[in-house]
Scaffold this active site. Sequence first.
Site, mmCIF file in Angstrom:
data_model
loop_
_atom_site.group_PDB
_atom_site.id
_atom_site.type_symbol
_atom_site.label_atom_id
_atom_site.label_comp_id
_atom_site.label_asym_id
_atom_site.label_seq_id
_atom_site.Cartn_x
_atom_site.Cartn_y
_atom_site.Cartn_z
ATOM 1 C CG ASP A 105 46.777 54.576 75.133
ATOM 2 O OD1 ASP A 105 46.206 53.596 74.613
ATOM 3 O OD2 ASP A 105 47.820 54.457 75.810
ATOM 4 C CG ASP A 108 49.734 49.067 67.352
ATOM 5 O OD1 ASP A 108 49.703 48.948 66.117
ATOM 6 O OD2 ASP A 108 50.779 48.862 68.017
ATOM 7 N NE ARG A 170 51.998 55.077 82.119
ATOM 8 C CZ ARG A 170 51.584 54.142 81.274
ATOM 9 N NH1 ARG A 170 50.917 54.487 80.196
ATOM 10 N NH2 ARG A 170 51.851 52.874 81.501
#
Length: 190
Positions: A105, A108, A170
């Site tokens: 997703d 980072d 979500r």
Amino acid sequence: MQSDVERVLITQAQIAHRVRELAGQIMLDHTPPAISGDGQITIIPILTGAMIFTADLIRHLPMRMKIGLLTVSSYPGQSVRSRGSSLISQQVGDLSGRHVLLVDDILDSGGTIRLVRDLLWEMGPASVKVCVLLRKPTPGAAATPADYVGFDIPDEFVVGYGLDYGDLYRNLPDIVTLRRDIIDSLEPKP
Ligand code: IMP
Ligand code: MG
């Protein structure tokens, strides 16, 4: 749930459009003669966050593929800071000689992608490519090559379209930020 949203960063229409574009690029790179063999592709979503993105993406990929599953935890409990990634379980099948597309997703710190990519390379695949929907402007992300990136976003905590906070949100169709007071009220005090 909707009242917890601070602002919408990326709408579901923008996501849908970009997912189709990414699928087009992936098709070009995974169709002979771009790759060896035919139907030797395994798509591996990193669960749970990449579940919705992958479900949408693969329906725009008209190619023979297998799907492997892999679960990584990077934000145990309710947290907006990564505490390091660990592999929880994997069910990826035999990857020897196969072309692997790893889907996540968000990129980072890059810890998750690096952990999983290294682990998959040990299983003897022909190639490993990385596809992420979102990428944050962090030094770790810059040091972690990704072959397909949906959107570069500011360094803010986001939820929706698979991304969670404490396993919630979500199912929001857009990618959004949460109100500060909601994050503060859910995050455990150190
Ligand atoms: P990394 O290992 O630091 O690159 O983080 C990647 C994982 O952390 C992703 O798979 C997400 O599950 C989670 N993550 C990172 N940033 C966010 C965010 O803004 N919202 C929700 N989850 C995030
Ligand atoms: Mg994740």
